[in-house]
Scaffold this active site. Structure first.
Site, PDB file in Angstrom:
ATOM      1  N   TYR A  97     -26.324  -6.685 -18.736  1.00 14.57           N
ATOM      2  CA  TYR A  97     -25.188  -5.829 -18.378  1.00 14.57           C
ATOM      3  C   TYR A  97     -24.699  -5.062 -19.610  1.00 14.57           C
ATOM      4  O   TYR A  97     -24.571  -3.828 -19.579  1.00 14.57           O
ATOM      5  CB  TYR A  97     -24.071  -6.697 -17.811  1.00 14.57           C
ATOM      6  N   CYS A  98     -24.434  -5.778 -20.695  1.00 12.93           N
ATOM      7  CA  CYS A  98     -23.924  -5.125 -21.902  1.00 12.93           C
ATOM      8  C   CYS A  98     -24.990  -4.266 -22.574  1.00 12.93           C
ATOM      9  O   CYS A  98     -24.675  -3.223 -23.167  1.00 12.93           O
ATOM     10  CB  CYS A  98     -23.388  -6.173 -22.881  1.00 12.93           C
TER      11      CYS A  98
END
Length: 364
Positions: A97-98
């Protein structure tokens, strides 16, 4: 001003938060509303990795303050360099996600640079030069490739970004899925959405953001000794001192002393390497806890040491023990921040050629 295309999409993405009830902007008040307003103004969108902390307002403020005063605020280190560090740490921690969000932001700042870095390939694809050197420094000089340690004046910001993402990666791995975009979006539309997101995030990241504006969200606090590396940049030091105090108070309230002692002991011996594919280390560690503390201990240790392995089977017993939304956020936040501080201590030391990469996992 928040981007008019990204803002509503980011608000809708709060529905991706799992295990705790989200606090939508329309329902926010007090400290939560103040943080939401700052995040949308300075980050360009209400980022779910920050907003998921809303059930515990002081921890919401802590997460935003360290993110803003390291990554977002204008300082000695350029934003592209900071995004390279954020993406590199997120890769090391297996936080797709990051990696996606900050690789996309990097590509919005340096066209083409972050596109491969935002995927899930084996290695980073950062722009040549200082950003690449800093990314490799943040990963501990993985593979023996040349890394560029930050200059002394840059160190508090660079190390602050790294520690912030060691924290956020763990929290995101617990509370969010692997992608910021919905899985149902077909590939052509996904590519278009990623291009629009890169443009919007890059535009927001180029804006000047005055350092120190988030510090009033939390009371001043002394800087702990293991965060001494931040002292030369007062806004970074102030952010981490305040966040450390908020997280410590939450941990004392929610995490049993036996679990705190166990996590501290496990991390004291951690050299930055992975724990291996098996969970024998976890079972051995938990055997030292009173039976009633083992569910909380399991979630705390996995968050700190292998956050990508936290799932419903780990969270459900903690919920069954009576933990509310704020308690669950506090437990995960305390565990993640404790591990992030240890990763920062390791990264602040002079690098050793054979040293492991903080946050690297065996499955990478």
């Amino acid at each position: 001003m928040p981007n008019p295309l990204v803002r509503p999409a980011a608000r809708r993405s709060l529905s991706h938060v799992r295990y705790v009830r989200r606090v939508p902007p329309a329902a926010a008040s007090g400290l939560v509303a103040a943080v939401y307003e700052e995040v949308e103004r300075d980050f360009g969108m209400l980022a779910p990795p920050v907003a998921l902390h809303a059930p515990a307002p002081p921890l919401l403020a802590a997460a935003w303050t360290v993110l803003r005063e390291t990554l977002v605020a204008t300082g000695e280190l350029g934003r592209a360099h900071k995004e390279a560090v954020a993406t590199a740490v997120s890769q090391a921690n297996s936080c797709p996600y990051c990696v996606h969000v900050h690789g996309t932001t990097l590509s919005g700042l340096v066209p083409g640079a972050g596109a491969a870095a935002s995927g899930q390939g084996a290695g980073p694809a950062f722009p040549e030069g200082e950003s690449r050197g800093l990314a490799l420094w943040a990963q501990g000089g993985r593979g023996g490739r040349p890394a560029r340690p930050p200059a002394p004046r840059e160190l508090p910001e660079a190390l602050g970004v790294a520690v912030t993402f060691h924290y956020l990666n763990r929290v995101v791995n617990v509370f969010l899925g692997p992608e910021p975009l919905p899985a149902r979006i077909p590939s052509p539309a996904r590519r278009t959405a990623s291009r629009l997101l890169a443009r919007a995030l890059g535009e927001s990241a180029r804006a000047h953001r005055e350092p120190g504006r988030s510090l009033d969200l939390l009371p001043a606090a002394p800087l702990p000794g293991d965060l001494e590396w931040a002292r030369e940049t007062p806004t970074v030091a102030g952010a981490f001192a305040r966040a450390a105090a908020a997280v410590s108070a939450a941990g004392e309230r929610v995490v049993p002393s036996s679990v705190r002692a166990l996590v501290d002991a496990e991390l004291a011996d951690w050299d930055g390497g992975h724990r291996g594919l098996g969970l024998g280390w976890l079972d051995t560690a938990l055997a030292a806890l009173p039976p009633g503390d083992r569910a909380v201990g399991r979630l705390a240790l996995l968050t700190a040491c292998a956050s990508y392995r936290v799932d419903e089977s780990v969270v459900a017993p903690v919920r069954s023990s009576g933990a509310g939304d704020g308690d669950l956020v506090a437990l995960v936040a305390w565990s993640a921040f404790t591990a992030a501080r240890r990763a920062g201590t390791l990264l602040a030391r002079p690098p050793q050629p054979t040293e492991a990469v903080p946050g690297t996992h065996a499955h990478e």
